[in-house]
Design a protein around this motif. Sequence first.
Motif, PDB file in Angstrom:
ATOM      1  N   ARG A  95       0.837  -1.205   0.000  1.00 17.60           N
ATOM      2  CA  ARG A  95       0.000   0.000   0.000  1.00 17.60           C
ATOM      3  C   ARG A  95       0.874   1.257   0.000  1.00 17.60           C
ATOM      4  O   ARG A  95       0.773   2.103   0.886  1.00 17.60           O
ATOM      5  N   PRO A  96       1.724   1.389  -1.017  1.00 18.20           N
ATOM      6  CA  PRO A  96       2.651   2.527  -1.035  1.00 18.20           C
ATOM      7  C   PRO A  96       1.936   3.848  -1.302  1.00 18.20           C
ATOM      8  O   PRO A  96       1.058   3.942  -2.160  1.00 18.20           O
ATOM      9  N   ASN A  97       2.295   4.869  -0.537  1.00 21.28           N
ATOM     10  CA  ASN A  97       1.831   6.252  -0.755  1.00 21.28           C
ATOM     11  C   ASN A  97       0.321   6.427  -0.610  1.00 21.28           C
ATOM     12  O   ASN A  97      -0.206   7.498  -0.941  1.00 21.28           O
ATOM     13  N   GLN A  98      -0.394   5.396  -0.147  1.00 18.66           N
ATOM     14  CA  GLN A  98      -1.842   5.534  -0.041  1.00 18.66           C
ATOM     15  C   GLN A  98      -2.239   6.571   1.014  1.00 18.66           C
ATOM     16  O   GLN A  98      -3.199   7.321   0.814  1.00 18.66           O
ATOM     17  N   GLY A 149      -0.584   9.264   1.953  1.00 23.34           N
ATOM     18  CA  GLY A 149      -0.369  10.596   1.410  1.00 23.34           C
ATOM     19  C   GLY A 149      -1.460  10.982   0.427  1.00 23.34           C
ATOM     20  O   GLY A 149      -1.933  12.126   0.422  1.00 23.34           O
ATOM     21  N   THR A 150      -1.864  10.037  -0.420  1.00 22.16           N
ATOM     22  CA  THR A 150      -2.944  10.300  -1.377  1.00 22.16           C
ATOM     23  C   THR A 150      -4.231  10.647  -0.655  1.00 22.16           C
ATOM     24  O   THR A 150      -4.959  11.585  -1.028  1.00 22.16           O
ATOM     25  N   TYR A 151      -4.518   9.919   0.411  1.00 15.74           N
ATOM     26  CA  TYR A 151      -5.729  10.138   1.201  1.00 15.74           C
ATOM     27  C   TYR A 151      -5.707  11.513   1.864  1.00 15.74           C
ATOM     28  O   TYR A 151      -6.682  12.281   1.771  1.00 15.74           O
ATOM     29  N   ASN A 156      -3.953  14.159   1.070  1.00 12.79           N
ATOM     30  CA  ASN A 156      -4.017  15.207   0.044  1.00 12.79           C
ATOM     31  C   ASN A 156      -5.454  15.408  -0.444  1.00 12.79           C
ATOM     32  O   ASN A 156      -5.895  16.545  -0.672  1.00 12.79           O
ATOM     33  N   ALA A 212      -8.239   6.248  -2.196  1.00 13.45           N
ATOM     34  CA  ALA A 212      -6.845   5.996  -1.807  1.00 13.45           C
ATOM     35  C   ALA A 212      -6.609   4.541  -1.419  1.00 13.45           C
ATOM     36  O   ALA A 212      -5.599   3.937  -1.816  1.00 13.45           O
TER      37      ALA A 212
END
Length: 511
Positions: free
Chosen positions: A227-230, A232-234, A236, A251
Amino acid sequence: MKRAVWGVVTVWALAATTVPAEAKWLRADTDSFIIYSESNEKALREFAQNLQRFDSTLRLVFKVETEGEDSKLPIYLLPASEDVAELATGSRKSPIGGFYRQDRDGAFAMSNRENDNLGKGTSASQQVLFHEYSHHFMKRHLRAAFPGWFIEGFAEYYSTVDFDKQGHAMIGQPVYRRAYGLLMQPKIPVERVIMEPPSAMRTNGQTDVYYGRAWILTHMLFHNPARPNQLGTYVNAINAGTEPKKAATDAFGDLAVLDKDLNRYIEGRLSYRTTRDPVPVSANITITPLSADEDAVILLRLERMNARGDKARMVKARDALRALAAKLPANPDVQFELAAAEWEIDEDRDLAAIRIALGKVLAAKPDHVRANVLLGRLNVYELYDKGSDDPSAWGAARKPITLANRTDPNDAVPLYAYFESFTMQGKRPPDIAIQGLERAFSLTPENIEIRVSYAFALANLGDFEPALRLAKTVAFDPHDNGRGEVMLAQLEKLRDRGAGGSKDAAAEGTD
């Protein structure tokens, strides 16, 4: 990457330290903290070094370049968790062993010195303090709106930071005190954790499970390579205004699948990270005994600070301070605490008594910062109560606040009091007052009242987008009790009706 085994449920055994009756309070000053404790100098220095090292670790992880703070966080260490609970709630039976609080006069934290590391991991008292300081660090340095579950999950995640023999920080170790709730209590689905604040939990058991689920979800999103960068996406998406559930599903995908993944993650082996280099121990720590004047009043100061909002407790603190002031009439610290407690009684406050006490403080210490601020607030309050429109009287009323700011330019309280005096007068604050408010916010962005006022000041200038971003950081805070949601709605209403620059915007922001 190292490994840590989740292991079995641990029952904490608590062994309270004892403090000699003749112990005096010491003060430790570090780059980021002012720590008060009755412990001996060696123990306090070790504590201060460890706490400052933790602060350095967070700065390293989040690339905060400054090494310390202009506005340092005061921390008070009491002998046992029951002592903290009594100050926090009025009852020694409360489970609170430490807390972080911020109000118009600044933030502070309280913890205890119990020798309670008989279970796995770092001591419970250290974890409580690291949890609370993580809240402060997030509010001060991570300028974004975060949902309630992540605010608590973040603080739990960093609460277990420890250091190996070489000084490397170990980050992401198990929070063993959450083991029972996670493994033995009914699970709370991920969707509820994400969509509901911790205040929605109906029992202490549910709250414990919520905190545990928030922590383990944060841990999984930080560590699981699937679950990479999820995260941060959430975050943002949340800050861009996306509806919370849509932000989560966009995300993380199907939340039911996320829930199943989380349940499997709990049963597995938890990884933790270590810093590449050792985190140095700060040599910039000074320890001094409190003056006799301050030592005599510090416990009543703590009672006064924690009684705010509870009139009965504040009256009790005021009466105790009156008795102490009668015994120590020349002690300016007692006189200030007496004036501050009387002021906090609100509509039943004795204004003449406040003025007399402040007069005694300022006769002994003319540059006492907080006494000058309180005198200025008293002057402003009296003019407001009279309905005065005399500009010269209002200018004279502000003089003590101006003196306080000159004495300590890095104290946000005088800056805010100066701005607030114009709204009390019913006038649009001048540019210098707005600039002072901006400086106050930069010094103490964790201060909700200053943040709210600054947001409305920006709206009053027509800068609605930054104002709304600030409002969101308040609205999502699980400790805010709904004030931020009201503030956000007010700002959106002002924006929609094109009220930038109106006098109403400034007035609404000071309610």
